[in-house]
Motif scaffolding. Structure first.
Motif, mmCIF file in Angstrom:
data_model
loop_
_atom_site.group_PDB
_atom_site.id
_atom_site.type_symbol
_atom_site.label_atom_id
_atom_site.label_comp_id
_atom_site.label_asym_id
_atom_site.label_seq_id
_atom_site.Cartn_x
_atom_site.Cartn_y
_atom_site.Cartn_z
ATOM 1 N N LEU A 512 -3.148 4.416 -8.765
ATOM 2 C CA LEU A 512 -2.633 5.082 -8.087
ATOM 3 C C LEU A 512 -2.368 6.732 -8.922
ATOM 4 N N LEU A 513 -1.336 7.358 -7.216
ATOM 5 C CA LEU A 513 -1.930 8.392 -8.187
ATOM 6 C C LEU A 513 -0.695 9.112 -7.840
ATOM 7 N N GLU A 514 -0.694 10.368 -9.163
ATOM 8 C CA GLU A 514 0.430 11.236 -9.387
ATOM 9 C C GLU A 514 0.401 12.560 -9.230
ATOM 10 N N TYR A 515 1.327 12.556 -7.521
ATOM 11 C CA TYR A 515 1.284 13.778 -7.427
ATOM 12 C C TYR A 515 3.048 14.025 -6.997
ATOM 13 N N ALA A 516 2.867 15.670 -6.649
ATOM 14 C CA ALA A 516 4.042 16.133 -6.301
ATOM 15 C C ALA A 516 4.174 16.654 -4.782
ATOM 16 N N CYS A 517 5.051 16.494 -3.931
ATOM 17 C CA CYS A 517 5.147 16.364 -2.709
ATOM 18 C C CYS A 517 5.991 16.655 -1.885
ATOM 19 N N PRO A 518 6.103 17.999 -1.325
ATOM 20 C CA PRO A 518 7.336 18.788 -0.766
ATOM 21 C C PRO A 518 7.781 17.821 0.175
ATOM 22 N N GLN A 519 8.971 18.403 0.934
ATOM 23 C CA GLN A 519 8.673 17.743 2.578
ATOM 24 C C GLN A 519 7.940 17.860 3.084
ATOM 25 N N GLU A 520 7.404 19.330 3.485
ATOM 26 C CA GLU A 520 6.820 19.578 4.341
ATOM 27 C C GLU A 520 5.117 18.736 4.215
ATOM 28 N N SER A 521 5.094 18.058 3.391
ATOM 29 C CA SER A 521 3.834 17.358 2.601
ATOM 30 C C SER A 521 3.678 16.298 3.223
ATOM 31 N N ALA A 522 5.012 15.675 3.127
ATOM 32 C CA ALA A 522 5.336 14.211 3.346
ATOM 33 C C ALA A 522 4.431 13.655 4.798
ATOM 34 N N ASN A 523 5.114 12.249 4.385
ATOM 35 C CA ASN A 523 4.415 10.894 5.329
ATOM 36 C C ASN A 523 3.362 11.882 6.162
ATOM 37 N N GLN A 524 1.701 11.827 5.884
ATOM 38 C CA GLN A 524 0.954 13.059 6.039
ATOM 39 C C GLN A 524 -0.221 11.591 5.091
ATOM 40 N N GLU A 525 -1.441 11.209 6.186
ATOM 41 C CA GLU A 525 -2.403 10.251 5.147
ATOM 42 C C GLU A 525 -3.332 11.442 5.134
ATOM 43 N N GLY A 526 -3.811 9.866 3.846
ATOM 44 C CA GLY A 526 -5.350 10.664 2.984
ATOM 45 C C GLY A 526 -6.058 9.563 2.305
ATOM 46 N N SER A 527 -6.629 9.024 1.926
ATOM 47 C CA SER A 527 -8.259 8.237 1.267
ATOM 48 C C SER A 527 -8.305 8.568 0.094
ATOM 49 N N LEU A 528 -8.535 7.363 -0.674
ATOM 50 C CA LEU A 528 -9.030 7.360 -1.269
ATOM 51 C C LEU A 528 -10.505 6.784 -1.488
ATOM 52 N N GLU A 529 -10.911 6.374 -2.077
ATOM 53 C CA GLU A 529 -12.729 6.659 -1.755
ATOM 54 C C GLU A 529 -13.165 5.887 -3.468
ATOM 55 N N ILE A 530 -13.411 4.972 -3.915
ATOM 56 C CA ILE A 530 -14.481 4.247 -5.190
ATOM 57 C C ILE A 530 -15.290 3.602 -4.121
ATOM 58 N N GLY A 531 -16.447 3.928 -4.972
ATOM 59 C CA GLY A 531 -17.512 2.285 -4.670
ATOM 60 C C GLY A 531 -17.774 2.636 -3.018
ATOM 61 N N ASP A 532 -17.763 1.827 -2.453
ATOM 62 C CA ASP A 532 -17.414 2.035 -0.997
ATOM 63 C C ASP A 532 -17.122 1.308 -0.677
ATOM 64 N N LYS A 533 -16.146 1.280 -1.522
ATOM 65 C CA LYS A 533 -14.579 1.050 -0.075
ATOM 66 C C LYS A 533 -13.882 2.195 -0.053
ATOM 67 N N THR A 534 -12.814 2.458 0.949
ATOM 68 C CA THR A 534 -11.919 3.677 1.858
ATOM 69 C C THR A 534 -10.692 2.942 1.331
ATOM 70 N N PHE A 535 -9.805 3.704 0.824
ATOM 71 C CA PHE A 535 -8.054 2.848 1.199
ATOM 72 C C PHE A 535 -7.301 4.179 1.553
ATOM 73 N N LEU A 536 -6.187 3.266 2.548
ATOM 74 C CA LEU A 536 -5.307 5.152 3.102
ATOM 75 C C LEU A 536 -4.357 4.824 2.674
ATOM 76 N N PHE A 537 -3.951 5.706 2.223
ATOM 77 C CA PHE A 537 -1.998 5.449 1.764
ATOM 78 C C PHE A 537 -1.281 7.242 2.915
ATOM 79 N N ARG A 538 0.089 6.578 2.726
ATOM 80 C CA ARG A 538 1.009 7.900 3.255
ATOM 81 C C ARG A 538 1.332 8.481 2.024
#
Ligand code: FHN
Length: 594
Positions: A512-538
């Motif tokens: 889980l990512l614990e973060y604060a996100c103002p309106q202008e930052s919301a709905n952007q895509e990011g990625s989390l990589e661990i080992g050889d896997k990449t996970f996308l999120f918005r």
């Protein structure tokens, strides 16, 4: 990958954020030569702060309106004219004040020093002052000097006694700092105020109350560095042994005070103090019930000690001289824990093993204290990076020996026989041979299936590009400052936060990512990589970052990862493409899936 300079910067500059968001830089280079009497302070670890003044009588309410947050600011918040505020003194009669009871509470709580407000920003002197009539002896029906009795009662119990003195802000005086509702700021002569009130009163305090352990200044202003140094020198002559807090200003002072309610995220060398209040306000507010439990106080104390500092915890007695019921109760319970475990706190230094999922460490020569704040489900405490030969391990309370094994530099302690039905921190002692190893700031963060969740805090990030690790300051009510360390400024895929993690058990884990996100930052895509896997999120919107509002964090599940083989993994979080700041990342939470 660029190693951030956060740790170094943090040690050199500090933020003592005043109730008006004032920032005070403390120059560690200016105090390279330690005060010769600093050692008692370094050893003390736990102090009691007391905010007591006319505001205590008002209790957070003025003319039918309730105020929240820092109750000692009510004169400023309600813009109460000086002449009206003076009338409060005529009704201030703390007949229940009992110096021995207060000092005994401090003793029972296990504190080693006490600092009380002799004069806060309101300008009222809680001591017998010949400099003004606006003092407790001349202006109230009480007519006695409580500071005299308290200083004696504290010293009688071996507690170092000190005064808080607001040296610049004085809302009662035409030339004092920050009363802009009665007095024209442009006509103020701060030097005159220093000459005629602050300095003569400080001289009274340093002359009439026996040896003072500390003079605790606050919210400096109106003096250059040279003037501040002269001010210190003049006062120093009266009591050379007395320690002056860093909020004397201009990077001077004998030890460093962090901002209100702030603990540095990593160990800091030298003498320093974290300052917290027991609830949300420093001065008494009748409707403030947000008291920290004794468990919370003990965990806070262990955490501050693990970084090498002192915790000074504030209570706000009411206008009659009663310390709030829950402050008394929870301070006494803290003292009970300290009676059994104080050996791991008093005169300790920062632990040389970084924070683990089970807790934190403190140290003394030849002994490492494991403050087990979260008991592992399998009762096995892993101490990674333990180089020395271990002689024995035991529970501090009761001295029961515990089995341990050493595998390379991993020390495994089995605490199954330690029965703690309810204990906020069970302290285990590791006795070892040889000199202590250095704190390894780059050690991977441990993640284990023995805990419901494992937090990987932002402070452990190695950042790339523009990404940085920053302490963010905000408040809920007025002046109840919060500080959270976050990775910020991730605007494009090159601005990444990387974490080295050691996962000790195979299995499935939710991230889980614990973060604060103002309106202008919301709905952007990011990625989390661990080992050889990449996970996308918005990203999901939480709140804007505003000094005067809560910064809200979401725990956003973004990945499930299967660990086939225990070992070191690298987690990288970054924006998927260029845009606004992705979010303010507080931590990555790793939860084993049972
Ligand atoms: O403005 C004061 C506040 O009222 C309180 O006394 C705190 C305690 O550290 N100091 C100032 C704000 O930092």
């Amino acid at each position: 990958m660029k190693r951030i300079l956060f740790i170094v910067c943090f040690a050199v500059t500090c933020f003592a954020t005043g109730a008006q968001g004032m920032e005070e830089m403390w120059d560690s280079t200016a105090s390279k030569k330690e005060h010769p009497d600093i050692q008692w302070f370094k050893d003390a670890k736990f102090g009691l702060f007391i905010h007591w003044g006319l505001y205590s009588k008002l209790a957070g309410t003025w003319q039918g309106k309730n105020y929240y947050g820092s109750g000692e600011w009510i004169m400023n918040q309600a813009k109460i004219p000086v002449r009206e505020y003076e009338q409060v003194a005529a009704t201030f009669n703390p007949v229940n004040f009992n110096a021995d009871e207060w000092a005994q509470l401090a003793k029972d709580a296990g504190v080693k020093y006490m600092v009380i407000t002799a004069k806060h920003h309101e300008g009222f002197s809680m001591f017998d002052s010949k400099v003004t009539h606006f003092d407790i002896v001349d202006a109230t029906p009480y007519k006695k000097d409580p500071m005299k009795a308290l200083s004696e009662a504290a010293r009688k119990r071996g507690i170092q006694f000190g005064f808080y003195y607001s040296q610049f802000q004085d809302w009662h005086e035409p030339n004092g700092g920050r009363n802009t509702w009665d007095f024209d700021e442009s006509k103020k002569d701060y030097q005159q105020y220093y000459r005629e009130k602050a300095i003569p009163q400080l001289k009274e305090l340093l002359t009439n109350y026996g040896p003072l352990g500390i003079v605790w200044f606050d919210t400096p202003g109106g003096m250059t560095k040279e003037q501040t140094q002269r001010f210190i020198n003049e006062l120093r002559k009266l009591q050379p042994k007395s320690l002056f807090s860093s909020r004397v200003g201009q990077g001077l002072g004998d030890y460093k005070d962090f901002g209100d309610s702030e603990v540095p995220p990593v160990p800091i060398a030298g003498a320093w103090e974290s300052i917290y209040t027991h609830n949300d306000s420093w001065g008494y507010i009748a409707h403030d019930m947000n008291f920290k439990s004794s468990d919370e106080i003990i965990k806070l104390l262990a955490n501050v000690a693990s970084k090498g500092g002192n915790l000074m915890l504030n209570v706000g007695p009411d206008g009659l001289g009663n310390i709030p019921y829950y402050s008394v109760k929870y301070l006494k319970a803290t003292g009970e824990w300290l009676k059994r475990n104080g050996e791991s706190i008093y005169a300790s230094t920062a632990g040389f093993i970084p924070a683990q999922p089970w807790g934190v460490t403190t140290a003394k020569p030849g002994r490492l204290f494991l403050q087990v704040l979260n008991r592992p489900a399998n009762d096995t405490v892993l101490v990674p990076g333990f180089i020395n030969t271990v002689s024995k391990v035991y529970a501090l309370d009761g001295k029961m020996r515990l089995p341990f094994v050493k595998k390379g530099t991993d020390l495994y302690v089995n605490m199954a026989t330690v029965k703690n039905v309810h204990c906020p921190s069970t302290v285990l002692v590791v006795e070892y041979k040889g000199a202590a190893s250095a704190y390894n700031a780059t050690a991977p963060v441990t993640v284990s299936a023995a805990f419901e969740n494992n937090m990987i805090d932002a402070i452990f990030a190695k950042t790339n590009g523009n990404a940085k690790v920053q302490s963010l300051t905000y408040s809920h009510y007025f002046g109840d400052w919060k500080h959270t360390t976050c990775v910020t400024d991730m605007l494009d895929p090159g601005d990444a936060a990387g974490f080295a993690v050691r996962i000790t058990d195979p299995g499935d884990y939710k991230l889980l990512l614990e973060y604060a996100c103002p309106q202008e930052s919301a709905n952007q895509e990011g990625s989390l990589e661990i080992g050889d896997k990449t996970f996308l999120f918005r990203t999901l919107r939480t709140s804007e970052y505003d000094h005067k509002a809560p910064l809200l964090f979401i725990k956003h599940p973004v990945a499930i990862f299967t660990v086939a083989k225990p070992g070191i993994y690298r987690i990288v979080v970054k924006p998927f493409k260029q845009g606004k700041e992705l979010f303010k990342l507080k931590s990555i939470i790793v939860e084993p899936i049972k």
